[in-house]
Design a protein around this motif. Structure first.
Motif, PDB file in Angstrom:
ATOM      1  N   PHE A 171       0.655  -1.311   0.322  1.00 34.69           N
ATOM      2  CA  PHE A 171       0.208   0.263   0.029  1.00 34.69           C
ATOM      3  C   PHE A 171       0.821   1.070  -0.490  1.00 34.69           C
ATOM      4  CE2 PHE A 171      -1.705   3.596   2.358  1.00 34.69           C
ATOM      5  CZ  PHE A 171      -2.798   3.772   1.833  1.00 34.69           C
ATOM      6  N   TYR A 172       2.071   1.130   0.526  1.00 38.59           N
ATOM      7  CA  TYR A 172       2.491   2.727   0.547  1.00 38.59           C
ATOM      8  C   TYR A 172       4.148   3.345  -0.327  1.00 38.59           C
ATOM      9  CZ  TYR A 172       0.704   1.343   5.496  1.00 38.59           C
ATOM     10  OH  TYR A 172       0.738   0.615   6.382  1.00 38.59           O
ATOM     11  N   LEU A 173       3.563   1.778  -1.182  1.00 39.92           N
ATOM     12  CA  LEU A 173       4.616   2.335  -2.549  1.00 39.92           C
ATOM     13  C   LEU A 173       4.206   3.557  -3.690  1.00 39.92           C
ATOM     14  CD1 LEU A 173       6.153  -0.076  -0.905  1.00 39.92           C
ATOM     15  CD2 LEU A 173       6.764  -0.757  -3.630  1.00 39.92           C
ATOM     16  N   ASN A 174       4.577   4.554  -3.263  1.00 40.18           N
ATOM     17  CA  ASN A 174       4.563   5.323  -4.674  1.00 40.18           C
ATOM     18  C   ASN A 174       4.874   5.478  -6.140  1.00 40.18           C
ATOM     19  OD1 ASN A 174       7.146   5.672  -4.795  1.00 40.18           O
ATOM     20  ND2 ASN A 174       6.826   7.521  -3.762  1.00 40.18           N
ATOM     21  N   GLN A 175       4.278   5.789  -7.342  1.00 45.37           N
ATOM     22  CA  GLN A 175       4.607   5.759  -8.144  1.00 45.37           C
ATOM     23  C   GLN A 175       6.449   4.783  -8.771  1.00 45.37           C
ATOM     24  OE1 GLN A 175       2.289   4.862 -11.150  1.00 45.37           O
ATOM     25  NE2 GLN A 175       4.192   3.551 -11.523  1.00 45.37           N
TER      26      GLN A 175
END
Length: 585
Positions: A536-540
């Motif tokens: 959930f915590y990974l940005n692009q």
């Protein structure tokens, strides 16, 4: 081509076996609705008659468990063998006597591994469940399922005093873990364990036997040594009874399982001839007389009549189990005023623990940061009122509640703004539709039919009330118009939408992304596992970097038979933003 070398080698398919058991355990957890992921490791202790360069082996050898966890394992095993309680037991048959030394060694290996893992468990808030050691090659191998401590604490337990004077802790989740370890032990006994375990696993092959064993042990616990009252098929018998109609009516009522030697119940009607519980039609017929106040009285095998708990009964004595029949093919097991397990169409289920006050308030405050501590306490009281009654209802808190009440005027009943209270809530919840409030508890509309577009959060396995909440909350404008819904379903489940993921350290996240980027085919597991648990915590940008690392690892040539387990590519979560990171220190 570079060979894939296992330095801590026990047998050729040890990684296959471990991954099979870990995936099997994860599937069981998913079926039970447990979001926390278990981990599996193998510990091998070299057999005393073998001369191997590695006295201790761990699989995976590059994981988070080091050999330093087991500094004196072999010596501890020999000490446990020397002092084993069964050492002086003499069996009546020659075969048992010949097998006794091997059984003692296997048990001592398991006990020593369990003891060695205790410091790790204490430091990492986990609990290690160890299977029985079994000889494979040069090693006695112990499969270990490691579970977050919070998973064990979520479920109510039964403390049972066994015949030898030892206290055992029983719960359905523990029964599932021990059933998994039994299946793991069965696989270890096969030649080349793990070689052919890549077919579909059947979760029901774990859940149903685990429920049967748990209920049998719970029944045994309240009766002690009185073997005549124990029914090893009680789970199956209750399912059969709950599946039957009586003159077209669905089943309801309670059944109290008690110890006949105790004074825990008072009879209002006693049968001259007891009813065998395995006579399903007769049992279902007499159950028609039972209610929530007056229950059938049973010892687990025989039904004696109708009655209720003695007014002087102290739940601390814990001499009864209570079965509440909720609906057709649907019942719940209670012990010490707590739900231990559900069974729905013979499918055992864990009771989903409701959110704690602290977690509820933290979640509510993150959705509505403009609210105060006084507001949080008031909303918490409304939450508890909404879940006390059995009928379903839905409360929707919206930062734009006033505007939404006007927009949905023809899909509900608008009201003059009024501060919702417990008495009013107990009345308005009885009409269909949602109750629309602002974050401070002011109500603007009742009986509201919500709108919204179907999204990935919707599921056909849940009812219309749940999916309506998902459609309304999860929309393209959800960050600008902050909303939260409390859904109390008819099947007695409670959902909070959204239930935000906890905040984590961005520094820790970055360290694992960088670690995956720099890892090779032999040491990527730790970083991949952590990132998979925190998708959930990974940005692009971090998704792209992690996916490139996965593609690089996948492209490395494999040896024949080499197994490389890579997770699915990472995808950005639309709800993720900087607010999900802990403040930087």
């Amino acid at each position: 081509m570079k060979r894939n070398v296992i330095y801590l080698f026990m047998w050729g398919y040890q990684s296959h076996y471990r991954i099979w058991l870990e995936n099997y355990t994860k599937n069981v957890f998913e079926q039970l609705g447990i979001k926390d992921k278990p981990k599996v490791l193998l510990v091998g202790a070299c057999s005393p008659e073998k001369n191997n360069n590695n006295p201790i082996c761990i699989e995976p050898e590059d994981g988070e468990w080091g050999l330093d966890l087991f500094p004196n394992l072999l010596a501890a095993i020999e000490e446990n063998i020397k002092n084993h309680p069964n050492k002086n037991i003499f069996y009546g048959d020659a075969l048992s006597m010949r097998e006794k030394p091997e059984r003692i060694r296997r048990d001592s290996v398991t006990t020593s591994v369990r003891h060695a893992l205790k410091p790790y468990d204490e430091n990492n808030n986990t609990q290690s469940f160890c299977g029985m050691a079994y000889p494979v090659g040069d090693y006695y191998v112990v499969p270990v399922i490691q579970v977050p401590q919070c998973v064990i604490k979520k479920t109510k337990s039964i403390e049972v005093l066994n015949w030898a004077g030892h206290t055992y802790t029983l719960s359905f989740i523990r029964a599932c873990l021990y059933e998994l370890l039994d299946k793991a032990n069965d696989e270890l006994k096969k030649p080349e364990a793990g070689r052919s375990k890549w077919g579909a696993v059947k979760v029901r092959d774990v859940l149903q036997p685990a429920a049967e064993h748990f209920l049998f042990q719970a029944n045994q616990g309240i009766h002690g040594k009185q073997v005549q009252y124990q029914n090893e098929y009680l789970f199956e018998h209750l399912n059969m009874i709950s599946s039957l109609m009586y003159e077209g009516e669905k089943i309801e009522g309670k059944l109290i399982i008690f110890n006949p030697d105790s004074q825990s119940v008072n009879f209002t009607l006693k049968f001259k001839e007891y009813v065998p519980i395995k006579n399903f039609r007769w049992s279902r017929k007499v159950l028609q007389m039972a209610t929530n106040e007056v229950a059938l009285i049973c010892d687990g095998s025989k039904i004696y009549g109708l009655g209720k708990l003695n007014q002087d009964y102290d739940s601390a004595e814990k001499e009864v189990l209570i079965i509440e029949f909720l609906d057709h093919y649907y019942w719940a097991l209670y012990y010490d005023n707590s739900i231990m397990m559900y069974s729905h169409y013979a499918q055992p289920e864990l009771p989903q623990k409701l959110i704690s006050e602290q977690d509820f308030i933290v979640n509510f405050a993150r959705v509505f940061p403009e609210t105060s501590k006084k507001d949080h306490q008031y909303i918490w009281e409304l939450f508890n009122t909404s879940i006390k009654q059995l009928s379903g209802c839905m409360l929707v808190f919206a930062s734009d509640a006033k505007e939404e009440a006007q927009r949905l005027l023809h899909q509900g009943t608008g009201v003059e703004p009024v501060l919702m209270n417990k008495e009013l809530l107990s009345r308005v919840r009885h009409i269909d539709g949602s109750i629309l409030l602002d974050p401070f508890g002011v109500c603007y509309a009742i009986g509201v039919i919500l709108d919204g577009i179907a999204n990935d959060e919707c599921t056909p396995s849940r009812g219309s009330r749940f999916n309506s909440g998902m459609r309304y909350i999860y929309n393209d404008d959800m960050k600008a118009k902050r909303r939260l819904s409390i859904v109390v379903s008819e099947d007695r489940t409670v959902d909070i939408i959204p239930l935000l993921p906890p905040r984590i350290s961005e520094k820790e996240l970055e360290s694992h992304v960088s670690g995956l980027e720099s890892s090779n085919e032999n040491n990527y597991h730790k970083h991949q596992s952590w990132l998979d648990d925190h998708r959930f915590y990974l940005n692009q940008e971090r998704c792209d970097r992690s996916n490139q690392a996965l593609d690089r690892l996948d492209a490395i040539p494999r040896e024949v038979g080499e197994l490389r387990w890579l997770v699915e590519h990472f995808v950005v979560s639309l709800e993720m933003d900087e607010s999900f990171f802990l403040p930087r220190i």
